[in-house]
Every structure is written in C-alpha cells, then in structure tokens.
Motif scaffolding. Structure first.
Motif, PDB file in Angstrom:
ATOM      1  N   TRP A 132      22.113 -14.184  37.462  1.00  0.00           N
ATOM      2  CA  TRP A 132      20.976 -15.070  37.197  1.00  0.00           C
ATOM      3  C   TRP A 132      21.158 -15.781  35.862  1.00  0.00           C
ATOM      4  CZ3 TRP A 132      17.481 -17.478  39.769  1.00  0.00           C
ATOM      5  CH2 TRP A 132      16.952 -16.951  40.958  1.00  0.00           C
ATOM      6  N   SER A 133      21.707 -15.089  34.875  1.00  0.00           N
ATOM      7  CA  SER A 133      21.884 -15.690  33.551  1.00  0.00           C
ATOM      8  C   SER A 133      22.842 -16.875  33.601  1.00  0.00           C
ATOM      9  CB  SER A 133      22.383 -14.646  32.550  1.00  0.00           C
ATOM     10  OG  SER A 133      23.740 -14.320  32.785  1.00  0.00           O
ATOM     11  N   LEU A 134      23.770 -16.864  34.548  1.00  0.00           N
ATOM     12  CA  LEU A 134      24.737 -17.961  34.660  1.00  0.00           C
ATOM     13  C   LEU A 134      24.092 -19.248  35.172  1.00  0.00           C
ATOM     14  CD1 LEU A 134      27.870 -16.140  36.146  1.00  0.00           C
ATOM     15  CD2 LEU A 134      27.306 -16.589  33.752  1.00  0.00           C
ATOM     16  N   THR A 135      22.934 -19.143  35.793  1.00  0.00           N
ATOM     17  CA  THR A 135      22.275 -20.323  36.368  1.00  0.00           C
ATOM     18  C   THR A 135      21.303 -20.986  35.407  1.00  0.00           C
ATOM     19  OG1 THR A 135      20.341 -19.145  37.291  1.00  0.00           O
ATOM     20  CG2 THR A 135      22.376 -19.143  38.599  1.00  0.00           C
ATOM     21  N   GLU A 136      21.032 -20.372  34.257  1.00  0.00           N
ATOM     22  CA  GLU A 136      19.937 -20.839  33.404  1.00  0.00           C
ATOM     23  C   GLU A 136      20.122 -22.267  32.900  1.00  0.00           C
ATOM     24  OE1 GLU A 136      19.419 -18.715  29.811  1.00  0.00           O
ATOM     25  OE2 GLU A 136      21.479 -18.977  29.123  1.00  0.00           O
ATOM     26  N   SER A 137      21.375 -22.704  32.699  1.00  0.00           N
ATOM     27  CA  SER A 137      21.617 -24.053  32.188  1.00  0.00           C
ATOM     28  C   SER A 137      21.155 -25.127  33.154  1.00  0.00           C
ATOM     29  CB  SER A 137      23.105 -24.245  31.889  1.00  0.00           C
ATOM     30  OG  SER A 137      23.536 -23.364  30.872  1.00  0.00           O
ATOM     31  N   PHE A 138      21.024 -24.777  34.438  1.00  0.00           N
ATOM     32  CA  PHE A 138      20.697 -25.768  35.453  1.00  0.00           C
ATOM     33  C   PHE A 138      19.211 -25.844  35.781  1.00  0.00           C
ATOM     34  CE2 PHE A 138      25.040 -24.273  36.188  1.00  0.00           C
ATOM     35  CZ  PHE A 138      25.731 -25.479  36.088  1.00  0.00           C
ATOM     36  N   TRP A 139      18.419 -24.866  35.343  1.00  0.00           N
ATOM     37  CA  TRP A 139      16.985 -24.935  35.648  1.00  0.00           C
ATOM     38  C   TRP A 139      16.102 -24.398  34.508  1.00  0.00           C
ATOM     39  CZ3 TRP A 139      14.005 -20.402  36.191  1.00  0.00           C
ATOM     40  CH2 TRP A 139      14.735 -19.211  36.201  1.00  0.00           C
ATOM     41  N   TYR A 140      16.492 -23.263  33.912  1.00  0.00           N
ATOM     42  CA  TYR A 140      15.626 -22.663  32.901  1.00  0.00           C
ATOM     43  C   TYR A 140      15.642 -23.458  31.597  1.00  0.00           C
ATOM     44  CZ  TYR A 140      13.419 -19.028  30.064  1.00  0.00           C
ATOM     45  OH  TYR A 140      12.567 -18.337  29.253  1.00  0.00           O
ATOM     46  N   ARG A 141      16.820 -23.847  31.131  1.00  0.00           N
ATOM     47  CA  ARG A 141      16.908 -24.609  29.885  1.00  0.00           C
ATOM     48  C   ARG A 141      16.182 -25.952  29.986  1.00  0.00           C
ATOM     49  NH1 ARG A 141      20.007 -23.348  25.602  1.00  0.00           N
ATOM     50  NH2 ARG A 141      20.048 -25.562  25.070  1.00  0.00           N
ATOM     51  N   PRO A 142      16.362 -26.719  31.073  1.00  0.00           N
ATOM     52  CA  PRO A 142      15.602 -27.977  31.171  1.00  0.00           C
ATOM     53  C   PRO A 142      14.092 -27.770  31.140  1.00  0.00           C
ATOM     54  CG  PRO A 142      17.422 -27.980  32.726  1.00  0.00           C
ATOM     55  CD  PRO A 142      17.354 -26.595  32.163  1.00  0.00           C
ATOM     56  N   ILE A 143      13.624 -26.698  31.775  1.00  0.00           N
ATOM     57  CA  ILE A 143      12.190 -26.409  31.748  1.00  0.00           C
ATOM     58  C   ILE A 143      11.726 -26.150  30.316  1.00  0.00           C
ATOM     59  CG2 ILE A 143      10.447 -24.687  32.392  1.00  0.00           C
ATOM     60  CD1 ILE A 143      11.869 -24.395  35.075  1.00  0.00           C
ATOM     61  N   LEU A 144      12.488 -25.340  29.580  1.00  0.00           N
ATOM     62  CA  LEU A 144      12.126 -25.027  28.199  1.00  0.00           C
ATOM     63  C   LEU A 144      12.167 -26.267  27.316  1.00  0.00           C
ATOM     64  CD1 LEU A 144      13.770 -21.556  27.412  1.00  0.00           C
ATOM     65  CD2 LEU A 144      11.475 -22.086  28.248  1.00  0.00           C
ATOM     66  N   VAL A 145      13.084 -27.187  27.597  1.00  0.00           N
ATOM     67  CA  VAL A 145      13.164 -28.421  26.813  1.00  0.00           C
ATOM     68  C   VAL A 145      11.835 -29.167  26.873  1.00  0.00           C
ATOM     69  CG1 VAL A 145      14.151 -30.756  26.811  1.00  0.00           C
ATOM     70  CG2 VAL A 145      15.654 -28.771  26.890  1.00  0.00           C
ATOM     71  N   PHE A 146      11.261 -29.298  28.069  1.00  0.00           N
ATOM     72  CA  PHE A 146       9.993 -30.011  28.217  1.00  0.00           C
ATOM     73  C   PHE A 146       8.843 -29.230  27.582  1.00  0.00           C
ATOM     74  CE2 PHE A 146      12.469 -32.130  31.533  1.00  0.00           C
ATOM     75  CZ  PHE A 146      12.132 -33.459  31.284  1.00  0.00           C
ATOM     76  N   PHE A 147       8.884 -27.913  27.669  1.00  0.00           N
ATOM     77  CA  PHE A 147       7.848 -27.103  27.020  1.00  0.00           C
ATOM     78  C   PHE A 147       7.901 -27.279  25.500  1.00  0.00           C
ATOM     79  CE2 PHE A 147       7.769 -23.731  30.650  1.00  0.00           C
ATOM     80  CZ  PHE A 147       7.157 -24.662  31.470  1.00  0.00           C
ATOM     81  N   LYS A 148       9.117 -27.240  24.953  1.00  0.00           N
ATOM     82  CA  LYS A 148       9.278 -27.386  23.504  1.00  0.00           C
ATOM     83  C   LYS A 148       8.862 -28.769  23.025  1.00  0.00           C
ATOM     84  CE  LYS A 148      13.014 -23.982  23.137  1.00  0.00           C
ATOM     85  NZ  LYS A 148      14.455 -23.768  22.842  1.00  0.00           N
ATOM     86  N   LEU A 149       9.202 -29.780  23.809  1.00  0.00           N
ATOM     87  CA  LEU A 149       8.790 -31.138  23.452  1.00  0.00           C
ATOM     88  C   LEU A 149       7.268 -31.250  23.432  1.00  0.00           C
ATOM     89  CD1 LEU A 149      11.398 -33.268  25.423  1.00  0.00           C
ATOM     90  CD2 LEU A 149      11.213 -33.019  22.944  1.00  0.00           C
ATOM     91  N   GLY A 150       6.624 -30.500  24.329  1.00  0.00           N
ATOM     92  CA  GLY A 150       5.169 -30.470  24.330  1.00  0.00           C
ATOM     93  C   GLY A 150       4.630 -29.908  23.025  1.00  0.00           C
ATOM     94  N   GLY A 151       5.287 -28.874  22.502  1.00  0.00           N
ATOM     95  CA  GLY A 151       4.883 -28.303  21.230  1.00  0.00           C
ATOM     96  C   GLY A 151       5.091 -29.269  20.082  1.00  0.00           C
ATOM     97  N   LEU A 152       6.186 -30.023  20.135  1.00  0.00           N
ATOM     98  CA  LEU A 152       6.470 -31.011  19.091  1.00  0.00           C
ATOM     99  C   LEU A 152       5.439 -32.134  19.110  1.00  0.00           C
ATOM    100  CD1 LEU A 152       8.541 -31.471  16.880  1.00  0.00           C
ATOM    101  CD2 LEU A 152       9.918 -32.776  18.505  1.00  0.00           C
ATOM    102  N   ILE A 153       5.046 -32.554  20.316  1.00  0.00           N
ATOM    103  CA  ILE A 153       4.025 -33.591  20.443  1.00  0.00           C
ATOM    104  C   ILE A 153       2.687 -33.088  19.907  1.00  0.00           C
ATOM    105  CG2 ILE A 153       2.660 -34.901  22.115  1.00  0.00           C
ATOM    106  CD1 ILE A 153       5.216 -35.083  23.833  1.00  0.00           C
ATOM    107  N   GLN A 154       2.356 -31.831  20.212  1.00  0.00           N
ATOM    108  CA  GLN A 154       1.119 -31.251  19.688  1.00  0.00           C
ATOM    109  C   GLN A 154       1.118 -31.241  18.163  1.00  0.00           C
ATOM    110  OE1 GLN A 154       0.307 -27.371  21.286  1.00  0.00           O
ATOM    111  NE2 GLN A 154      -0.115 -28.122  23.350  1.00  0.00           N
ATOM    112  N   PHE A 155       2.258 -30.906  17.575  1.00  0.00           N
ATOM    113  CA  PHE A 155       2.349 -30.893  16.110  1.00  0.00           C
ATOM    114  C   PHE A 155       2.159 -32.297  15.535  1.00  0.00           C
ATOM    115  CE2 PHE A 155       5.249 -31.719  12.513  1.00  0.00           C
ATOM    116  CZ  PHE A 155       4.578 -30.994  11.539  1.00  0.00           C
ATOM    117  N   LEU A 156       2.816 -33.285  16.135  1.00  0.00           N
ATOM    118  CA  LEU A 156       2.760 -34.649  15.616  1.00  0.00           C
ATOM    119  C   LEU A 156       1.388 -35.282  15.793  1.00  0.00           C
ATOM    120  CD1 LEU A 156       6.231 -35.954  16.878  1.00  0.00           C
ATOM    121  CD2 LEU A 156       5.602 -35.337  14.533  1.00  0.00           C
TER     122      LEU A 156
END
Length: 243
Positions: free
Chosen positions: A196-220
């Motif tokens: 499962w860890s080998l698949t994270e670059s294809f689905w989990y990381r992109p999901i986290l990218v959008f979540f993190k961007l949401g946090g950055l937008i909230q800060f700004l």
C-alpha cells in the motif's frame, strides 16, 4: 513511520527538531514559563512553543536540547474519514504557516545556528511551499506531454528512481516499527502495508497537497477554525477490536 522514525530522530540528533508529538510532549516547566508559555490564538500552538523555546535558548545562550524520544508509547485516535483527515491536515499546514510567520526573523538567520539556517529554512521551502510546487508539477507534466516537450525516457527514469527511493524509506520505516513494537500478527500484514505504501504517490500525496493548500489559503485569508475531530470512547474502540 517515516516522519517519526527517520525525520524526527534525525532532526533531534542535531538539536534542530521543530515539533514534538502534541499528544505526548514533556517540557521543563520553568523554561516554558520563562519563554512565555503557550501562545493563544494559534492552531499549531505545540509547534510554535517548540520553535519559541529554540529561539529563547539561542537568544539567552542556554545549553538545552529538545529531543524526540522514540521509546514512550501513546495511543491516539487517528482520522477515520476523509473529512476528518482533511480537517486535520489543513489545520496542521495552517499551524505551520502561523509558526513560520510568527518567527520569520529566524529563517536563514545565522544568529539561531542550525535551527534558523537549516531546520527553519527547510520547513519554509520544502514543507510550507512544497505543496505549491507539487501542484504546479501536476499541471506542467501533462501539458508537456501534450505538446511533446517532455523527455519521456528521462521522465520514466526519474519516476522509477523516486518510487524506488520512497519504497526504500517505506520499507525501512515499516520494518523498524515492527522490529521495535511487534504490532503485526503475521508477515502477510507487513507485506500488505508495504505494498500500500508504494501506491501513495499516485493518490495519497495528491490528496494531501490539496488539503495543505487549503491550510495555506486559510492562513492567508485569516479564515478557518480548529476543525472537528471525531472521537470514540475507549470502551467502543475496545469492543470493536475484540469483536
């Protein structure tokens, strides 16, 4: 596993650790009080406190360390739904931005030694701005494929190297955790987790990218709150595991 067993242990070794586990942090009270205690109005108050302790100790030339100790065990309830995970990761990234902004004069400042010159700089360039760069990459790579300007062979090699590198880190983290904690009942569970860890670059990381961007937008924008964390009673969790 990677963040705790590799990242925090490494940063701790050189006394440049910027965050300890919020669920199981232990502080020397008099130093915390002298540094000003927890700061109100932040969602990442635990990280901000650790950074402020580093700042206080450097400015007052105190021979103290902030270390990550892997031996203690504390069971916490992790997100069990995508919405709760989004709330958690958005909050974490907003907290990171708040902390770096609060102590921006430390970033790259030789006065604060390796904390300012290495750790703060890393968290600013890689952790805070990384999701922006990654999101841009998601658009640039397909665009280059469409217009034929991407070196396909080089791209494949780079992808394979990145996956192999991530695979090595994942395997090491999983095996080290099992070696110390013995949480898995059989080898099949270990192999399943690793695959499962080998698949994270294809689905989990992109999901986290959008979540993190949401946090950055909230800060700004100055919007957003602590968010919700659904929790179960210990009796309910125990019954589920037994059942």
């Amino acid at each position: 596993f990677r963040a705790f067993l590799f990242g925090r242990l490494g940063l701790s070794r050189f006394n440049i650790l910027l965050i300890v586990s919020g669920a199981f942090g232990l502080f020397q009270k008099n130093i915390v009080v002298q540094a000003g205690g927890y700061k109100e109005g932040l969602v990442g108050e635990d990280m901000e406190l650790v950074v402020r302790l580093h700042r206080y100790m450097k400015e007052n030339k105190l021979d103290k360390r902030i270390e990550y100790v892997p031996a203690p065990v504390c069971w916490t309830q992790a997100p069990e739904s995508m919405e709760v995970l989004r709330s958690q990761r958005t909050r974490w990234h907003r907290g990171l931005a708040e902390t770096l902004w609060t102590h921006k004069r430390m970033i790259g400042n030789p006065k604060y030694g390796s904390v300012g010159g290495v750790s703060m700089l890393y968290f600013f360039l890689i952790e805070l701005l990384g999701p922006i760069v990654e999101l841009i990459g998601y658009f640039i790579i397909p665009l280059n494929l469409l217009v034929g300007t991407l070196n396909f062979e080089f791209g494949i090699v780079l992808l394979v190297v990145a996956l192999l590198y991530g695979s090595l880190l994942s395997a090491g983290a999983v095996l080290l955790e099992e070696w110390t904690m013995h949480r898995f009942k059989n080898v099949k569970e270990l192999i399943r987790l690793y695959l499962w860890s080998l698949t994270e670059s294809f689905w989990y990381r992109p999901i986290l990218v959008f979540f993190k961007l949401g946090g950055l937008i909230q800060f700004l924008t100055g919007r957003g709150n602590w968010g919700q964390m659904e929790r179960q009673r210990l009796e309910d969790v125990t019954e589920e595991k037994v059942g």
